[in-house]
Design a protein around this motif. Sequence first.
Motif, mmCIF file in Angstrom:
data_model
loop_
_atom_site.group_PDB
_atom_site.id
_atom_site.type_symbol
_atom_site.label_atom_id
_atom_site.label_comp_id
_atom_site.label_asym_id
_atom_site.label_seq_id
_atom_site.Cartn_x
_atom_site.Cartn_y
_atom_site.Cartn_z
ATOM 1 N N UNK A 196 46.139 73.885 -16.712
ATOM 2 C CA UNK A 196 44.916 72.741 -17.071
ATOM 3 C C UNK A 196 44.582 72.330 -16.694
ATOM 4 N N UNK A 197 43.689 71.476 -17.080
ATOM 5 C CA UNK A 197 42.886 70.608 -16.850
ATOM 6 C C UNK A 197 43.149 69.800 -16.094
ATOM 7 N N UNK A 198 42.839 68.666 -15.120
ATOM 8 C CA UNK A 198 43.557 67.076 -15.103
ATOM 9 C C UNK A 198 42.848 66.368 -15.223
ATOM 10 N N UNK A 199 43.250 64.916 -16.077
ATOM 11 C CA UNK A 199 42.477 63.938 -15.593
ATOM 12 C C UNK A 199 42.819 63.012 -14.439
ATOM 13 N N UNK A 200 42.037 63.021 -13.587
ATOM 14 C CA UNK A 200 42.422 61.474 -12.848
ATOM 15 C C UNK A 200 41.976 60.524 -13.251
ATOM 16 N N UNK A 201 42.890 58.774 -13.449
ATOM 17 C CA UNK A 201 42.062 58.275 -13.796
ATOM 18 C C UNK A 201 41.269 57.072 -12.744
ATOM 19 N N UNK A 202 40.606 56.040 -13.338
ATOM 20 C CA UNK A 202 40.473 55.260 -12.105
ATOM 21 C C UNK A 202 41.561 54.816 -11.145
ATOM 22 N N UNK A 203 42.722 54.324 -12.428
ATOM 23 C CA UNK A 203 43.661 53.098 -11.555
ATOM 24 C C UNK A 203 43.527 51.658 -11.182
ATOM 25 N N UNK A 204 44.231 51.667 -10.595
ATOM 26 C CA UNK A 204 44.386 50.298 -10.522
ATOM 27 C C UNK A 204 44.562 49.572 -9.405
ATOM 28 N N UNK A 205 44.781 48.026 -8.879
ATOM 29 C CA UNK A 205 45.920 47.184 -8.060
ATOM 30 C C UNK A 205 47.115 47.676 -8.520
ATOM 31 N N UNK A 206 48.234 46.515 -7.525
ATOM 32 C CA UNK A 206 49.273 46.621 -7.647
ATOM 33 C C UNK A 206 49.884 46.012 -9.031
ATOM 34 N N UNK A 207 49.143 44.429 -8.531
ATOM 35 C CA UNK A 207 49.194 43.709 -10.010
ATOM 36 C C UNK A 207 48.898 44.124 -11.658
ATOM 37 N N UNK A 208 47.427 44.565 -11.352
ATOM 38 C CA UNK A 208 47.205 44.968 -12.336
ATOM 39 C C UNK A 208 47.857 45.689 -13.263
ATOM 40 N N UNK A 209 47.973 46.904 -12.278
ATOM 41 C CA UNK A 209 49.187 48.650 -12.232
ATOM 42 C C UNK A 209 50.437 47.983 -13.487
ATOM 43 N N UNK A 210 51.129 46.914 -12.477
ATOM 44 C CA UNK A 210 51.918 46.256 -13.103
ATOM 45 C C UNK A 210 51.942 45.200 -14.792
ATOM 46 N N UNK A 211 50.664 45.059 -14.686
ATOM 47 C CA UNK A 211 50.771 44.072 -15.872
ATOM 48 C C UNK A 211 50.773 45.436 -17.410
#
Length: 482
Positions: A224-239
Motif C-alpha cells: 500500500x501507499x506509505x506517507x513520509x512525514x516532514x519529521x522533526x529535530x530530536x527535541x521537537x520530536x521528544x516534545x
Amino acid sequence: MAYLGIDLGTSGLRALLVDEAGAPLASAERHYEAQHPHPGWSEQEPASWIAALEGAVSDLRAEPAWPALRGIGVAGHMHGAVLLNAEDQVLRPCILWNDTRAHAEAAELDARSEFRAISGNIVFPGFTAPKLCWVQRHEPEVFARIAKVLLPAAFLSLYLTGEHVADMSDSAGTSWLDIAGRDWSEALLAAGHMRRDQMPRLVEGSEPAGDLRKDLAANWGLSGPVTVAGGAGDNAAAACGTGALGEGQGFVSLGTSGVLLAARDGCHPRPESALHSFCHAVPGRWYQMGVMLSCTDSLNWLSRIAGLRPAELTAPLGVTLQPPGRVRFLPYLSGERTPHNDAVIRGAFTGLGAETGRDEMTRAVLEGVAFGLRDSAEALRSAGADLSHLLAIGGGSRSRYWLRLIATVLDTPLHLPASGEFGAALGAARLGLIAATGAAPEEVIRPPATAEVIEPVAALVPAFDEAYSTFGPAYHGIRAIQ
C-alpha cells in the motif's frame, strides 16, 4: 493501520512501530560509532544510518502489523551537515552537532547582528552554518562541489522518498532559517556563502514530505501507499512524544545533559540568554529550551571518583529533602550553554571543610545541577514561558530526592509519566500518523498519563531561593580565576 517512528541518534537508531491509536507494537535498535579524527572533531558516515535503518526494518518486518504500515516519521540529531554533490553522493563524513572545529567561524557569524535577529539564536559552533564556512575555508575543493546540504533526518528522508526535503524544527538549528517567517533567509544564506537552491524544500513536520519509494516499499514487503512525514529535530520530536505542544506544556529531561523545554504558541526569541528558540514540528507553534551540558554527567563523574554507582551515592540522602548545604558545586565539567554560552568554564566545589564527607559532596552536586536548571527556567520565564508544571523524564528522574530538590528549586510541580513510550521515536511516529491521515495534531499529540506529582517543599523554597542567589556570582568568581 500501523505507523513507524524513526529516532536517528548520535550513537544509534531506534525504530518504533505503533498502531492507529499510537500504542507501541514493537521496536528495534541498531548502533554505530562516531569518529574523532582530531581534538574537537566529531564525524559520522551517513551510510551507517542507512545500514542501521535497514537492520531495524528487517527486525520489524516479522511483526503482524508491518504490512499495514501507512506512515513514517523521522526524528534526527540536529545541526549535522551532510554534504551532497549533484548526484546525491556524500562528499565527506557528516560533521555532527557536538563538533567544535567551527568555533572561529561561529563567532564571525554571530558578530553580524542579522543572525540573532533573524534566526532567533546565538550562532553556536555546533550549528550548521559555521560548519559550512569552515568547509569553505579549509576544504575548498569539497565546498565547490556541494549541490545540497541536508541535516541527518533529511538525509534519511532522501533515502525514503528520493526528495530533498526538511522540516521547520530541524532547519531552525542551522542558523539559516527565519524562525518567525518559517522560511530560509536569503540574508543569512548569503552571509554564510550559501544559496537557496542548495537547501532542501521546507515542510512542516506533521505534513507529508513525500511517499515511500516504490522500490524500497517492495523490498520492505509493503504494497500500500506509505506517507513520509516532514519529521522533526530530536527535541521537537521528544516534545511531540511527551505531548508538549502548546503554551503551558513542557518537560525537564535529566540525562547526560539537562534540557528544560517549553512549548510556545508564538515566537519569542531571547538569544542573549543562550536559550534555543526553534520552530516546533507542527504549524504555528514554536518551542524554547535551556540546555546545561553536565546534568547526570555530574553525578556520574562523582560516582567514578568515589567508586560507587550513582544510586549508591544518593541512597544515604533518603527521600526527605534537606536544606541547602554549605558546600557548593558548579556543574560546568564540560562548559555551559544556558545562560552563559561558555565553552571554557569548568566545574568547582566551594565551601569544602575538613569535616566535609561524601554525602555533603553528593548533595552539593545534586543542588548544583538543580541551580543550573534554575538558570534555564529563569531564562524561559523572562521570555514569557509558562512553567506552571513540567513533565520529568530521563535517567535522573529515578531519584526521588533529586526530583524533590529540583521541584523546590524551580518552585514547580514535576509530573512523572506512567510507564510507556513518550520519547522522540513516539513523537516521530505521531507525525507520521498525522501526515498520513490528516488528523489534527492536537488530537494525536497528547501528554502521557501522570503516575505521580512531585510537589515543591514549600517550607524550603525561600532557603533554596537564597542559595540560588549566590549561584550566579559564584560562576563569575570561578570564571575570573580560570
